[in-house]
Design a protein around this motif. Structure first.
Motif, PDB file in Angstrom:
ATOM      1  N   ARG A   4       0.832  -1.200   0.000  1.00  0.00           N
ATOM      2  CA  ARG A   4       0.000   0.000   0.000  1.00  0.00           C
ATOM      3  C   ARG A   4       0.866   1.249   0.000  1.00  0.00           C
ATOM      4  N   MET A   5       1.943   1.244   0.790  1.00  0.00           N
ATOM      5  CA  MET A   5       2.839   2.381   0.809  1.00  0.00           C
ATOM      6  C   MET A   5       3.487   2.583  -0.552  1.00  0.00           C
ATOM      7  N   GLY A   6       3.877   1.474  -1.170  1.00  0.00           N
ATOM      8  CA  GLY A   6       4.494   1.576  -2.487  1.00  0.00           C
ATOM      9  C   GLY A   6       3.541   2.147  -3.511  1.00  0.00           C
ATOM     10  N   LYS A   7       2.288   1.731  -3.434  1.00  0.00           N
ATOM     11  CA  LYS A   7       1.295   2.242  -4.364  1.00  0.00           C
ATOM     12  C   LYS A   7       1.081   3.725  -4.150  1.00  0.00           C
ATOM     13  N   GLY A   8       1.043   4.141  -2.863  1.00  0.00           N
ATOM     14  CA  GLY A   8       0.862   5.551  -2.565  1.00  0.00           C
ATOM     15  C   GLY A   8       2.001   6.391  -3.099  1.00  0.00           C
ATOM     16  N   MET A   9       3.229   5.899  -2.955  1.00  0.00           N
ATOM     17  CA  MET A   9       4.382   6.623  -3.465  1.00  0.00           C
ATOM     18  C   MET A   9       4.313   6.740  -4.974  1.00  0.00           C
ATOM     19  N   THR A  10       3.853   5.689  -5.610  1.00  0.00           N
ATOM     20  CA  THR A  10       3.743   5.717  -7.066  1.00  0.00           C
ATOM     21  C   THR A  10       2.736   6.762  -7.526  1.00  0.00           C
ATOM     22  N   LEU A  11       1.597   6.833  -6.859  1.00  0.00           N
ATOM     23  CA  LEU A  11       0.586   7.823  -7.209  1.00  0.00           C
ATOM     24  C   LEU A  11       1.106   9.237  -6.979  1.00  0.00           C
ATOM     25  N   GLU A  12       1.832   9.405  -5.880  1.00  0.00           N
ATOM     26  CA  GLU A  12       2.388  10.733  -5.595  1.00  0.00           C
ATOM     27  C   GLU A  12       3.422  11.120  -6.645  1.00  0.00           C
ATOM     28  N   THR A  13       4.211  10.164  -7.060  1.00  0.00           N
ATOM     29  CA  THR A  13       5.200  10.424  -8.100  1.00  0.00           C
ATOM     30  C   THR A  13       4.524  10.821  -9.407  1.00  0.00           C
ATOM     31  N   LYS A  14       3.427  10.139  -9.726  1.00  0.00           N
ATOM     32  CA  LYS A  14       2.684  10.477 -10.943  1.00  0.00           C
ATOM     33  C   LYS A  14       2.139  11.898 -10.875  1.00  0.00           C
TER      34      LYS A  14
END
Length: 232
Positions: A4-14
């Motif tokens: 979940r943290m990884g997914k959140g970081m990915t969305l923030e990066t996008k």
């Protein structure tokens, strides 16, 4: 949890990359125009705004794209990049509308109040975006956006002096009219779009999944605590 943290970081990066796309593309366009003008000896200045000349109304569309020289463009590059990124990152829902309206409104006001000379450069946009970001954060009373307002004021607070005729005494080539027009446009749009885009955070959720305003939450907690003390 880590997924979940990884997914959140990915969305923030996008989000960050998306917000970078337009400022970089716009600045690439500005530098491309300046290089073409320098390389082929084209004088684009005559396509700028010449106030109250109806035959020069098209200058409203071209003014932000034209700069006097590379030094002029470079002085606008860094603030344009930072302010446009903040606009597109924090106000993604309305960023294109705000940017387009700032372009037209600041240009039209410059056409109305400007001195009889060619007005060029993206300074009006810089002032427009800066004032929009500053006043939007205050009007919306959002902690994150008010923090952004404070940063904008700290970095660009000194630009206020270039909005008045006194700046003409220091640098006659400075279009204080364009700066003032951008500032007025930014303030007006901050108020006009106050109910659109990000609003004050509602970050607490009660057991029934009802969103509760932050201040209301703490007031309710204080009341509950007082009631428990009275029962004792």
């Amino acid at each position: 949890m880590f997924k979940r943290m990884g997914k959140g970081m990915t969305l923030e990066t996008k989000r960050i990359l998306y917000a970078l796309y337009f400022p970089c593309s716009f600045l690439l366009l500005l530098w491309g125009i300046e290089v073409v003008g320098f390389q082929f000896g084209v004088e684009f200045e005559r396509y700028g705004i010449y106030p109250r000349d109806f035959y020069q109304l098209y200058g409203i569309l071209f003014e932000p794209l034209i700069h006097d020289d590379f030094r002029h463009l470079w002085s606008n590059t860094v603030p344009l990049f930072l302010l446009l990124w903040a606009l597109f990152f924090f106000y993604g829902e309305i960023c294109f509308r705000v940017f387009g309206l700032l372009w037209v409104l600041s240009g039209f006001l410059t056409w109305v109040i400007g001195r009889p000379a060619y007005h060029i450069g993206a300074s009006g946009l810089i002032y427009g975006v800066a004032f929009f970001l500053f006043f939007s954060g205050i009007i919306r009373r959002s902690r994150a956006l008010m923090a952004l307002s404070a940063i904008v004021a700290f970095i660009y607070g000194s630009i206020v002096w270039n909005m008045f005729p006194i700046s003409e005494l220091i640098s006659p080539e400075t279009s204080w009219e364009g700066h003032l027009s951008g500032a007025i446009s930014g303030l007006a749009l901050a108020y006009w779009y106050r109910k659109q885009g990000p609003q004050r955070e509602s970050i607490f959720i009660d057991e029934s999944d009802e969103i509760v305003d932050e201040d209301s939450y703490w007031e309710q907690e204080a009341d509950n605590k007082e009631e428990k003390e009275n029962e004792r």
